[in-house]
Scaffold this motif. Sequence first.
Motif, mmCIF file in Angstrom:
data_model
loop_
_atom_site.group_PDB
_atom_site.id
_atom_site.type_symbol
_atom_site.label_atom_id
_atom_site.label_comp_id
_atom_site.label_asym_id
_atom_site.label_seq_id
_atom_site.Cartn_x
_atom_site.Cartn_y
_atom_site.Cartn_z
ATOM 1 N N ASN A 57 47.197 47.926 46.478
ATOM 2 C CA ASN A 57 46.317 47.116 47.338
ATOM 3 C C ASN A 57 45.683 45.989 46.509
ATOM 4 O O ASN A 57 45.871 45.926 45.287
ATOM 5 N N THR A 59 42.513 45.421 45.914
ATOM 6 C CA THR A 59 41.400 45.859 45.068
ATOM 7 C C THR A 59 41.913 46.332 43.710
ATOM 8 O O THR A 59 41.366 45.964 42.658
ATOM 9 N N LEU A 62 42.909 43.440 41.464
ATOM 10 C CA LEU A 62 41.776 42.831 40.752
ATOM 11 C C LEU A 62 41.326 43.710 39.588
ATOM 12 O O LEU A 62 41.078 43.229 38.474
ATOM 13 N N THR A 83 31.160 37.904 49.251
ATOM 14 C CA THR A 83 32.577 38.299 49.229
ATOM 15 C C THR A 83 32.683 39.724 49.729
ATOM 16 O O THR A 83 31.684 40.439 49.864
ATOM 17 N N TYR A 84 33.907 40.134 49.967
ATOM 18 C CA TYR A 84 34.158 41.520 50.350
ATOM 19 C C TYR A 84 33.751 42.409 49.184
ATOM 20 O O TYR A 84 33.914 42.046 48.014
ATOM 21 N N ALA A 86 35.125 44.665 47.916
ATOM 22 C CA ALA A 86 36.268 44.956 47.033
ATOM 23 C C ALA A 86 36.181 44.180 45.719
ATOM 24 O O ALA A 86 36.513 44.722 44.658
ATOM 25 N N SER A 87 35.748 42.928 45.767
ATOM 26 C CA SER A 87 35.662 42.130 44.530
ATOM 27 C C SER A 87 34.671 42.782 43.568
ATOM 28 O O SER A 87 34.945 42.926 42.368
ATOM 29 N N VAL A 129 36.487 33.522 44.547
ATOM 30 C CA VAL A 129 37.019 34.134 45.772
ATOM 31 C C VAL A 129 37.386 32.997 46.722
ATOM 32 O O VAL A 129 36.552 32.161 47.036
ATOM 33 N N ASP A 155 40.433 35.861 43.040
ATOM 34 C CA ASP A 155 40.572 36.757 44.180
ATOM 35 C C ASP A 155 41.125 35.908 45.324
ATOM 36 O O ASP A 155 40.383 35.259 46.056
ATOM 37 N N ALA A 157 42.806 36.996 47.890
ATOM 38 C CA ALA A 157 43.140 37.891 49.005
ATOM 39 C C ALA A 157 43.243 37.137 50.331
ATOM 40 O O ALA A 157 44.012 37.522 51.213
ATOM 41 N N SER A 179 46.093 40.166 48.260
ATOM 42 C CA SER A 179 46.104 41.404 49.040
ATOM 43 C C SER A 179 47.117 41.250 50.163
ATOM 44 O O SER A 179 47.213 40.188 50.779
ATOM 45 N N ASP A 181 47.051 43.630 52.683
ATOM 46 C CA ASP A 181 46.624 44.667 53.626
ATOM 47 C C ASP A 181 46.958 44.222 55.047
ATOM 48 O O ASP A 181 47.394 43.099 55.279
ATOM 49 N N LYS A 184 45.945 40.643 56.402
ATOM 50 C CA LYS A 184 45.964 39.441 55.563
ATOM 51 C C LYS A 184 47.095 38.490 55.993
ATOM 52 O O LYS A 184 47.854 38.797 56.903
ATOM 53 N N GLY A 191 48.762 46.902 50.260
ATOM 54 C CA GLY A 191 49.497 46.364 49.115
ATOM 55 C C GLY A 191 48.820 45.149 48.532
ATOM 56 O O GLY A 191 47.848 44.619 49.086
ATOM 57 N N TYR A 322 30.341 37.655 54.614
ATOM 58 C CA TYR A 322 30.236 39.098 54.415
ATOM 59 C C TYR A 322 28.774 39.415 54.168
ATOM 60 O O TYR A 322 28.019 38.515 53.797
HETATM 61 C C1 LIG Z 1 41.106 42.162 51.439
HETATM 62 C C2 LIG Z 1 40.270 41.690 50.298
HETATM 63 C C3 LIG Z 1 40.320 42.289 49.028
HETATM 64 C C4 LIG Z 1 40.974 43.585 48.734
HETATM 65 O O1 LIG Z 1 42.218 43.775 49.177
HETATM 66 P P1 LIG Z 1 42.688 45.219 49.683
HETATM 67 O O2 LIG Z 1 44.157 45.046 49.771
HETATM 68 O O3 LIG Z 1 42.035 45.459 51.006
HETATM 69 O O4 LIG Z 1 42.295 46.222 48.661
HETATM 70 C C5 LIG Z 1 39.620 41.705 47.992
HETATM 71 N N1 LIG Z 1 38.884 40.612 48.186
HETATM 72 C C6 LIG Z 1 38.780 40.015 49.374
HETATM 73 C C7 LIG Z 1 37.947 38.782 49.515
HETATM 74 C C8 LIG Z 1 39.452 40.557 50.480
HETATM 75 O O5 LIG Z 1 39.323 39.983 51.689
#
Ligand SMILES: *Cc1c(COP(=O)(O)O)cnc(C)c1O
Length: 376
Positions: A57, A59, A62, A83-84, A86-87, A129, A155, A157, A179, A181, A184, A191, A322
């Motif tokens: 994925n 995340t 990164l 940001t999400y 995840a970052s 990002v 990032d 994504a 990303s 996912d 996306k 992935g 976010y």
């Molecule tokens: C989707 C996303 C991620 C992480 O990706 P995943 O595949 O969901 O783990 C990281 N940063 C941002 C800004 C995202 O939108």
Amino acid sequence: MTGKKLYRLSRSFIGDEEKSAVQDVLNSDYFGMGEQVQRFETELAAYLGRPAACVVNGTSALQIALQAADIGPGDEVLVQSLTYVASFQAIAASGALPVACDVSRDSLTINVDSMAANLTPRTKAVMPVHYSGGVGALSEIYDFARENNLRVIEDAAHAFGTSYQGQLIGSFGDITCFSFDGIKNITSGEGGCITSSDEKVMERIRNIRLLGVLNDTDNRFHNKRSWDFDVIELGWRYHMSDIMAAIGREQLKKRSNLANKRRQLARCYDVLFSTSESINIIAHDYDAVVPHVYTVRINGLQDRDELRRRLLAKGVQTGTHYKPNHLLSLFLDSKRGSLEVTESVWPELITLPLHPALDEEDISIIASILLEELDQ
Ligand SMILES: *Cc1c(COP(=O)(O)O)cnc(C)c1O
């Protein structure tokens, strides 16, 4: 809301090609990291013009990009708070500290002055990002990184397919993470991938994603694995599976159509909101940008939750991209200095439906519902 059409904020968009590609993998009785992943990596590398490594994925992409760039405990990474999560979690997982930076009001991407204000001797990297698919002042960010000897882990994504100054995101720069996912710009179910011209970094990433087992990638691509092996650093089980890669390969073939659909819909919103006094769009050049989300800022919005409830009652699902990370309990300490723009804009941000299953008529209905709710 029974019987009424629901405009979903986002959704996966796959066709028969992806389904039959998955069926083929299932019939092959090998689901792990094999030939499909190898091919997906080759195709991504051809598209991006440099090596790509696929992972489970975005995340994890990164997280291990940071590890492979030698960023870890004791180090600080500059990242926008908006940001999400995840970052931030990826930085924390690497052992480094995320330091919350402010964004520029027009692009909602990391602000270079804020990066400078948060720089310390421990700063080792910046993670820009590419919010909503745009990259903001990316060349200034790279200038700043060069002057201060920082790694840049993008990032990206949101930005698969976006180009900047005529070059595809991921085709240049230090390290770029995507990303794939479900929602996306292209998906492999879940992935992600990492791309860089730094061969040392790429080599480490190929090992780290397979529990740190040295040089196992080629074996996996031939349905083999190493039994007598060495491990020299922390690794994670983050490789991509053939099932995912089979989906991703079909999506990669469709990337232009998927991108153009997103662009068309975003342009349509832009036109419909162009005369609104309260709706501020993010002004992207959609010849270059592939929009992942369509976020607007509504001047003086007092009660976003209430507006979102009213929109949902009319069938429009929305999001908020976010909640700033420095407001989350785990990351309260990430705020060092002023985050004035972030704190003032985020209560006014609202994300409208954008995905390839929508058409222009849907967009005009959604836009008129929003305008009606804002009494315009
Ligand atoms: C989707 C996303 C991620 C992480 O990706 P995943 O595949 O969901 O783990 C990281 N940063 C941002 C800004 C995202 O939108």
